[in-house]
Design a protein around this motif. Structure first.
Motif, short mmCIF file in Angstrom:
data_model
loop_
_atom_site.label_atom_id
_atom_site.label_comp_id
_atom_site.label_asym_id
_atom_site.label_seq_id
_atom_site.Cartn_x
_atom_site.Cartn_y
_atom_site.Cartn_z
N LEU A 32 0.82 -1.21 0.00
CA LEU A 32 0.00 0.00 0.00
C LEU A 32 0.86 1.26 0.00
O LEU A 32 0.49 2.28 -0.60
CB LEU A 32 -0.94 0.01 1.20
N SER A 33 2.00 1.20 0.67
CA SER A 33 2.89 2.36 0.67
C SER A 33 3.45 2.63 -0.72
O SER A 33 3.61 3.79 -1.13
CB SER A 33 4.03 2.16 1.67
N CYS A 88 0.70 4.25 -2.69
CA CYS A 88 0.52 5.63 -2.24
C CYS A 88 1.60 6.54 -2.84
O CYS A 88 1.30 7.63 -3.34
CB CYS A 88 0.55 5.70 -0.72
N CYS A 143 -4.32 4.45 -2.63
CA CYS A 143 -4.02 3.60 -1.48
C CYS A 143 -5.30 3.16 -0.79
O CYS A 143 -5.47 1.97 -0.46
CB CYS A 143 -3.11 4.35 -0.52
#
Length: 316
Positions: A112-113, A116, A186
């Protein structure tokens, strides 16, 4: 862009992908434009205290004074640039994702990072296009009810008084606001993964779904999740994105606004000076001026985006 993968692993032409994205973006723009006009009016100092609620602004002041046409002021500027913006967002997202997550035959899902960061990077790159477009849109939407300046007249006015550099007034605030693409992508992916993990057994994506493009990923999601789940993910993603960087949108509007007495441009201020002046004069609540209509707009716009995109892919 790589070919998108639709449910059933059917290869989709990039032309179809991009065309569907443009049409869906245009449909979402039309649906959300009235709320965008209201948002800009709330953020413009000249309209302070004039509107008491979203509904009274929508059905009362704007429609009464400017007719239905007033709700769509400034729509043609972003409509003209939507294809270019989509292209920049899609390609730059893919590029930033490749930097972090090189493709392999049996690749795992990106974190997810990573999603993002790729989204935030694509937003900053896209700001180079959205800044001039938003500048023209804001000038049109903040014009007094009796004025309806055209795109050409605003362009001429900006270039005559400020030069070509004037088209990028408010770029810093625009870039910081568009970092919201990171929280958007994200949140969307996080909610989709949550719904997949709730399945018994958990739903799995196609083995070759891990493409770097936004549309490839979206098409893969369509094969594993139901429409209500996708709508929920899109709506929450829109809310998360706006809540994350909304103050920068307020300051961007202030930086890009124009003094309509004599149609002369106000002195350009830095982002810091604009923010300090706004908070000092109107209090910290000014950072969220227009947030109500923006959040109201986020849900139907994302619903229309998803529905239109899937309909276009199926039709094309």
């Amino acid at each position: 862009m790589n070919d998108g993968i639709s449910p059933g692993n059917k290869t989709i032409s990039p032309v179809v992908d991009f065309t569907a994205g443009v049409i869906a973006g245009a449909a979402g723009l039309v649906v959300g434009q009235p709320f965008d006009v209201i948002k800009v009016r709330y953020q413009t100092p000249e309209f302070n205290g004039r509107y008491s609620s979203v509904w009274r602004t929508f059905a009362g002041a704007i429609v009464r004074e400017e007719k239905v046409h007033g709700l769509f002021k400034g729509v043609w500027s972003p409509m003209a640039g939507i294809a270019f913006i989509n292209g920049v967002v899609f390609s730059s997202y893919s590029l930033f994702m490749r930097f972090q997550h090189p493709s392999t035959e049996n690749d795992s899902e990106p974190s997810l990072s990573q999603i993002c960061l790729a989204g935030a990077g694509s937003g900053v790159v896209a700001a180079s296009l959205t800044c001039p477009i938003e500048l023209i849109k804001v000038r049109q939407q903040s014009a007094p009810p009796h004025l309806d300046p055209s795109i050409v007249s605003i362009l001429r006015s900006i270039v005559r008084t400020e030069g070509v550099r004037g088209l990028y007034r408010g770029f810093s605030a625009t870039a910081l606001r568009d970092i919201a693409y990171g929280p958007y992508f994200c949140t969307y992916e996080a909610v989709c993964r949550y719904f997949r993990n709730q399945r018994k057994p958990p739903a799995s994506l196609p083995a070759n779904h891990h493409g770097h493009g936004l549309i490839q990923e979206a098409e893969a999601e369509l094969g594993t999740l139901r429409w209500p789940e996708l709508m929920t993910a899109g709506g929450l993603a829109g809310l998360a994105a706006w809540l994350t960087t909304f103050p920068f949108d307020v300051f961007k509007t202030r930086m890009q606004g124009s003094s309509w007495e004599g149609r002369s441009s106000v002195k350009a201020l830095s982002l810091r000076r604009t923010a300090v002046n706004a908070v000092r004069t109107e209090g910290w609540r000014v950072c969220f001026a227009g947030l109500g209509p923006t959040l109201i707009r986020a849900v139907p716009v994302n619903m229309v985006l998803f529905l239109t995109f899937e309909a276009c892919v199926a039709a094309l």
